[in-house]
Design a protein around this motif. Sequence first.
Motif, PDB file in Angstrom:
ATOM      1  N   LYS A  41       0.854  -1.199   0.000  1.00  0.00           N
ATOM      2  CA  LYS A  41       0.000   0.000   0.000  1.00  0.00           C
ATOM      3  C   LYS A  41       0.882   1.239   0.000  1.00  0.00           C
ATOM      4  O   LYS A  41       2.073   1.154   0.241  1.00  0.00           O
ATOM      5  CB  LYS A  41      -0.949  -0.017   1.193  1.00  0.00           C
ATOM      6  CG  LYS A  41      -0.305   0.073   2.551  1.00  0.00           C
ATOM      7  CD  LYS A  41      -1.322  -0.216   3.654  1.00  0.00           C
ATOM      8  CE  LYS A  41      -2.429   0.783   3.704  1.00  0.00           C
ATOM      9  NZ  LYS A  41      -3.400   0.489   4.785  1.00  0.00           N
ATOM     10  N   ASN A  72      -2.016  -8.053   4.395  1.00  0.00           N
ATOM     11  CA  ASN A  72      -2.516  -6.881   5.120  1.00  0.00           C
ATOM     12  C   ASN A  72      -3.709  -6.284   4.398  1.00  0.00           C
ATOM     13  O   ASN A  72      -3.675  -6.101   3.166  1.00  0.00           O
ATOM     14  CB  ASN A  72      -1.424  -5.813   5.228  1.00  0.00           C
ATOM     15  CG  ASN A  72      -1.915  -4.599   6.004  1.00  0.00           C
ATOM     16  OD1 ASN A  72      -2.393  -4.720   7.112  1.00  0.00           O
ATOM     17  ND2 ASN A  72      -1.865  -3.440   5.386  1.00  0.00           N
ATOM     18  N   ASP A  73      -4.784  -6.018   5.121  1.00  0.00           N
ATOM     19  CA  ASP A  73      -5.953  -5.274   4.633  1.00  0.00           C
ATOM     20  C   ASP A  73      -6.806  -6.004   3.580  1.00  0.00           C
ATOM     21  O   ASP A  73      -8.015  -6.044   3.705  1.00  0.00           O
ATOM     22  CB  ASP A  73      -5.532  -3.950   3.949  1.00  0.00           C
ATOM     23  CG  ASP A  73      -5.112  -2.875   4.924  1.00  0.00           C
ATOM     24  OD1 ASP A  73      -4.740  -1.786   4.448  1.00  0.00           O
ATOM     25  OD2 ASP A  73      -5.170  -3.118   6.127  1.00  0.00           O
ATOM     26  N   GLY A  89      -6.754  -3.500  10.425  1.00  0.00           N
ATOM     27  CA  GLY A  89      -6.704  -2.419  11.401  1.00  0.00           C
ATOM     28  C   GLY A  89      -8.100  -2.009  11.807  1.00  0.00           C
ATOM     29  O   GLY A  89      -9.082  -2.637  11.418  1.00  0.00           O
ATOM     30  N   ASP A  92     -10.398  -1.331   8.887  1.00  0.00           N
ATOM     31  CA  ASP A  92     -10.457  -2.344   7.811  1.00  0.00           C
ATOM     32  C   ASP A  92     -11.620  -3.305   8.070  1.00  0.00           C
ATOM     33  O   ASP A  92     -12.455  -3.061   8.939  1.00  0.00           O
ATOM     34  CB  ASP A  92      -9.116  -3.103   7.775  1.00  0.00           C
ATOM     35  CG  ASP A  92      -7.940  -2.193   7.449  1.00  0.00           C
ATOM     36  OD1 ASP A  92      -8.089  -1.352   6.549  1.00  0.00           O
ATOM     37  OD2 ASP A  92      -6.903  -2.302   8.114  1.00  0.00           O
TER      38      ASP A  92
HETATM   39 MG    MG Z   1      -4.849  -1.865   7.599  1.00  0.00          MG
END
Ligand code: MG
Length: 216
Positions: A41, A72-73, A89, A92
């Motif tokens: 990202k 991730n994500d 997170g 998310d």
């Molecule tokens: Mg995230």
Amino acid sequence: MNRSWLRVYFIMGSNNTTRNPLEVLEEALQGGITMFQFREKGKNAYTGDMKLDLAQKMKQLCHQYNVPFIVNDDVDLAIAVNADGIHVGQDDAKVDVIKRTCPSDWIIGVSATNKDEAIQAMEDGADYIGVGPIYSTKTKSDAKKPIDIIGLAYIRQAVGDLPIVAIGGIGMTNVFPIIKAGADGVSIISAISNANNPRSVAQVFDAYTSYAVSFR
Ligand SMILES: [Mg+2]
Ligand SMILES: Nc1nc(C(F)(F)F)ncc1COP(=O)(O)OP(=O)(O)O
């Protein structure tokens, strides 16, 4: 989830290194990282087929070294490459949705900066929490205010033996206090991805965290 997987948790995307990310990852794996998160990202991040292709190749590398591969994500990408899990997170995908729609054996990690987020993640069924940022970091442009060692210790006290990995501005010199404060491991991005010799830096983190954990 085996909490020892969190001991040396390397995180990298193609824009965290000026080298071929696959070479950096292989060197880190040879150095003894225990888990890897593909975090693609930010500026010049890959998208579409390039991101998918890199994720597939990174997963293959990790599995050659029996290291879990986490995305991730991006839940869709994690499903597409049959990853070992996902890290989300506070902004998310939610854990309950992931648990309903994704493989039941996935490792699910959640970011937590304070006690309430940590307890919520535990109640939602997260397998581990990423606690931080412990120190200031340049890697994550929207990072929150550092919580330092005391913030980590406070969260450890609140969540019992839930697996915790510390993240944010971590280098070799602060491994010991972080493990002593209750983390099961440390998460590293630039200390390894920007190293001249990622293998030897990973080896040092492996040795230091093993030693620190043996004191716990
Ligand atoms: Mg995230
Ligand atoms: N990616 C992360 N990995 C961890 C881990 F536990 F794996 F160390 N902890 C925290 C984060 C931060 O996650 P998030 O808050 O969603 O920000 P971003 O998506 O920009 O990384």
